[in-house]
Scaffold this motif. Structure first.
Motif, PDB file in Angstrom:
ATOM      1  N   GLN A   1      20.487 -35.015  20.620  1.00 51.18           N
ATOM      2  CA  GLN A   1      21.049 -33.989  19.744  1.00 51.18           C
ATOM      3  C   GLN A   1      22.327 -34.523  19.101  1.00 51.18           C
ATOM      4  O   GLN A   1      23.176 -35.095  19.765  1.00 51.18           O
ATOM      5  CB  GLN A   1      21.321 -32.701  20.520  1.00 51.18           C
ATOM      6  N   ARG A   2      22.446 -34.315  17.788  1.00 46.02           N
ATOM      7  CA  ARG A   2      23.562 -34.854  17.029  1.00 46.02           C
ATOM      8  C   ARG A   2      24.050 -33.819  16.023  1.00 46.02           C
ATOM      9  O   ARG A   2      23.247 -33.017  15.520  1.00 46.02           O
ATOM     10  CB  ARG A   2      23.129 -36.127  16.278  1.00 46.02           C
ATOM     11  N   PRO A   3      25.331 -33.828  15.675  1.00 43.64           N
ATOM     12  CA  PRO A   3      25.820 -32.888  14.658  1.00 43.64           C
ATOM     13  C   PRO A   3      25.313 -33.279  13.278  1.00 43.64           C
ATOM     14  O   PRO A   3      25.203 -34.461  12.946  1.00 43.64           O
ATOM     15  CB  PRO A   3      27.343 -33.023  14.758  1.00 43.64           C
ATOM     16  N   SER A   4      25.002 -32.269  12.479  1.00 44.31           N
ATOM     17  CA  SER A   4      24.471 -32.507  11.140  1.00 44.31           C
ATOM     18  C   SER A   4      24.853 -31.322  10.246  1.00 44.31           C
ATOM     19  O   SER A   4      25.553 -30.403  10.679  1.00 44.31           O
ATOM     20  CB  SER A   4      22.956 -32.686  11.204  1.00 44.31           C
ATOM     21  N   LEU A   5      24.391 -31.356   8.982  1.00 44.54           N
ATOM     22  CA  LEU A   5      24.680 -30.315   8.019  1.00 44.54           C
ATOM     23  C   LEU A   5      23.388 -29.779   7.416  1.00 44.54           C
ATOM     24  O   LEU A   5      22.412 -30.516   7.257  1.00 44.54           O
ATOM     25  CB  LEU A   5      25.579 -30.847   6.895  1.00 44.54           C
TER      26      LEU A   5
ATOM     27  N   VAL B   1      22.324 -28.704  14.294  1.00 39.14           N
ATOM     28  CA  VAL B   1      22.108 -29.680  15.364  1.00 39.14           C
ATOM     29  C   VAL B   1      20.840 -30.450  15.041  1.00 39.14           C
ATOM     30  O   VAL B   1      19.759 -29.858  14.933  1.00 39.14           O
ATOM     31  CB  VAL B   1      21.980 -28.994  16.732  1.00 39.14           C
ATOM     32  N   LEU B   2      20.969 -31.750  14.851  1.00 44.02           N
ATOM     33  CA  LEU B   2      19.833 -32.618  14.563  1.00 44.02           C
ATOM     34  C   LEU B   2      19.244 -33.098  15.875  1.00 44.02           C
ATOM     35  O   LEU B   2      19.938 -33.664  16.717  1.00 44.02           O
ATOM     36  CB  LEU B   2      20.279 -33.808  13.715  1.00 44.02           C
TER      37      LEU B   2
ATOM     38  N   LYS C   1      20.495 -36.179   8.426  1.00 42.52           N
ATOM     39  CA  LYS C   1      21.577 -37.164   8.534  1.00 42.52           C
ATOM     40  C   LYS C   1      22.583 -36.706   9.569  1.00 42.52           C
ATOM     41  O   LYS C   1      22.901 -35.523   9.659  1.00 42.52           O
ATOM     42  CB  LYS C   1      22.255 -37.330   7.178  1.00 42.52           C
ATOM     43  N   THR C   2      23.092 -37.640  10.351  1.00 38.66           N
ATOM     44  CA  THR C   2      24.119 -37.323  11.335  1.00 38.66           C
ATOM     45  C   THR C   2      25.494 -37.451  10.691  1.00 38.66           C
ATOM     46  O   THR C   2      25.863 -38.531  10.223  1.00 38.66           O
ATOM     47  CB  THR C   2      24.030 -38.281  12.537  1.00 38.66           C
TER      48      THR C   2
ATOM     49  N   HIS D   1      27.024 -30.679  25.723  1.00 42.45           N
ATOM     50  CA  HIS D   1      26.562 -31.570  24.652  1.00 42.45           C
ATOM     51  C   HIS D   1      26.151 -32.927  25.205  1.00 42.45           C
ATOM     52  O   HIS D   1      26.531 -33.966  24.658  1.00 42.45           O
ATOM     53  CB  HIS D   1      27.672 -31.747  23.611  1.00 42.45           C
ATOM     54  N   SER D   2      25.382 -32.917  26.248  1.00 45.62           N
ATOM     55  CA  SER D   2      24.891 -34.179  26.789  1.00 45.62           C
ATOM     56  C   SER D   2      24.088 -34.908  25.716  1.00 45.62           C
ATOM     57  O   SER D   2      23.186 -34.313  25.104  1.00 45.62           O
ATOM     58  CB  SER D   2      24.001 -33.914  28.007  1.00 45.62           C
TER      59      SER D   2
END
Length: 485
Positions: free
Chosen positions: A463-467, A455-456, A473-474, A327-328
């Motif tokens: 790359q950021r966690p999202s829904l 993954v946004l 949105k992160t 998850h760099s």
């Protein structure tokens, strides 16, 4: 290259994974206006570009982003890296573990703010025995607080300022939430729409004004006290610059010094915050890993170990490395060639005419995308389970990864060479402290069904966690339960 936000399901293949699978380690693809872009995860190519960093620079679009935030700060950083006038600051960050006294003080600040965040999370636990938190929200705030204190001895108070009465905290949050500013930097045509960027520009101007005030206050303090010793009251980035100027024949100008504050804010904010969010997600997904890591952390007799004691925890170290591998925060590094060149390759490629090439000719102005995430998940380097989260791999590292030229741990998370991230030790230690404090207090579970997670991605770089319910949105909802021994 995609210049907008997009999201994919958690665990779904990245488009670049598919392209590399079809076209090999190095290939070209069409870009805007008939241009040809090079994509490569070839280790020898990456080493060549890293060593020749004066020939391969950030592309103009990236410089637009940095200049929109830093003003002349981005140009300042390039100049000083070239002429090595940041020697004092570089020595501070690149000294092993920052030196024993510095890291001791840094670690105490990390613990202070981590414990403060832990207590806030504890207050969210209801009579039912659990609480719900958005880790993205809180980790963003705690990292801002830590950067303020260690960067220039400034109290953002972001953790305890929900109404954002602190002007600098409010401006910093606005800048990173304002999609208009980032979009207009990537796509300059949108800059013609004032309503799109007005909020962003106001935030940037506020930060620059506040930075000038901080510098004036620090200069007045140093002038009044004559402090030239090694006391921690002046062991922050801004004070180091000013103290260096006091004894330098070629001091940095006030404009240049001011530019370093937002540079440090931006560089230090996302890496640790994002990586820790991914770490908490992996803990929630893999309860066995969470139990193993928690047992190791609880085996430490003190609640506030020093950095040597933290680094002596092998599974914590392996867990952090695996998080940074899979998850760099930066997944792709873009460079533009400033002159014609020949790039050596580890693996030959075959062109459309069937001719095999062991080298890659590039033209001046050609854009090159180094696909770092694909290096980190290359099965020829990391083994058949390269795309899986397995901290144990770091207890017996594959021989093939030794060729990866990163500044830390055979990874490209912090890049390498002369432009490697100077603050990698800062980020790694900060993340270890977060995990140490949180896992002694909480058990983590997903706050939403796994198939709701996405993954946004922004411009194929971050790359950021999202829904799925809010894909632009992160956020990362988690359930926390008090840890019971």
């Amino acid at each position: 290259m995609v210049f907008v936000k997009q999201s994919t399901g958690l665990g779904e293949p990245n488009p670049l994974d598919n392209w590399h699978e079809i076209y090999g380690r190095t290939f070209t693809a069409g870009g805007f206006f008939g241009t040809q872009r090079i994509y490569s995860k070839d280790i020898k190519a990456i080493q060549h570009i890293m060593r020749n960093d004066q020939l391969y620079l950030k592309p103009p679009v990236m410089r637009n982003i940095l200049k929109s935030i830093l003003g002349e700060g981005e140009c300042v950083m390039v100049r000083f890296c070239r002429f090595k006038r940041l020697r004092t600051i570089t020595k501070f960050f690149q000294n092993p573990a920052f030196g024993p006294n510095e890291i001791r003080e840094l670690t105490s600040t990390f613990f202070e703010k981590s414990i403060e965040m832990r207590d806030i999370w504890n207050s969210r636990i209801t009579a039912e025995g659990f609480g719900k938190i958005d880790s993205v929200y809180w980790l963003s705030k705690v990292t801002v607080d830590i950067i303020g204190l260690t960067g220039f001895n400034y109290h953002f108070n972001a953790l305890n300022d929900p109404d954002q009465t602190n002007e600098l905290n409010r401006a910093f949050t606005t800048m990173f939430r304002s999609s208009g500013g980032w979009t207009s930097a990537w796509m300059p045509l949108l800059a013609a729409l004032p309503q799109t960027v007005q909020q962003f520009i106001r935030a940037v101007k506020c930060i620059q004004r506040q930075c000038r005030e901080l510098m004036m206050e620090s200069k007045a303090f140093l002038a009044a006290t004559g402090e030239k010793d090694n006391g921690w009251s002046t062991k922050n980035l801004l004070s180091l610059i000013l103290k260096s100027n006091m004894s330098s024949n070629t001091p940095m100008s006030d404009v240049d010094a001011i530019a370093q504050i937002p540079t440090f804010l931006i560089a230090g904010h996302d890496t640790t915050s994002l990586a820790t969010n991914w770490a908490l997600l992996e803990l929630a997904l893999h309860q066995d890993i969470q139990s193993k890591l928690g047992e190791e952390i609880l085996s430490v007799r003190t609640a506030m170990p020093n950095v040597d004691e933290l680094n002596a925890l092998p599974y914590l170290d392996a867990f952090v490395r695996e998080t940074m591998r899979l998850h760099s925060p930066i997944t792709t590094l873009n460079r533009v060639a400033t002159q014609d060149d020949i790039i050596p390759l580890t693996y030959a490629f075959t062109d459309r005419n069937g001719i095999v090439h062991n080298e890659l000719p590039v033209r001046k102005g050609q854009l090159i995308h180094l696909t770092l995430h694909q290096v980190h998940t290359d099965k020829s380097l990391w083994g058949p389970h390269a795309d899986e989260f397995r901290p144990d791999r770091w207890l017996n590292v594959p021989n093939g990864v030794q060729a990866i030229p990163g500044v830390w741990s055979n990874l490209l998370t912090f890049w390498g060479g002369t432009h490697g991230c100077m603050g990698w030790r800062f980020s790694v230690t900060e993340m270890k402290v977060f995990l140490f404090v949180l896992l002694r207090s909480f058990h983590f579970e997903l706050g939403v069904p796994k198939d709701e997670l996405t993954v946004l991605k922004m411009a194929s770089i971050w790359q950021r966690p999202s829904l799925k319910s809010a894909p632009m949105k992160t956020e990362l909802p988690l359930i926390i339960r008090p840890f019971k021994v």
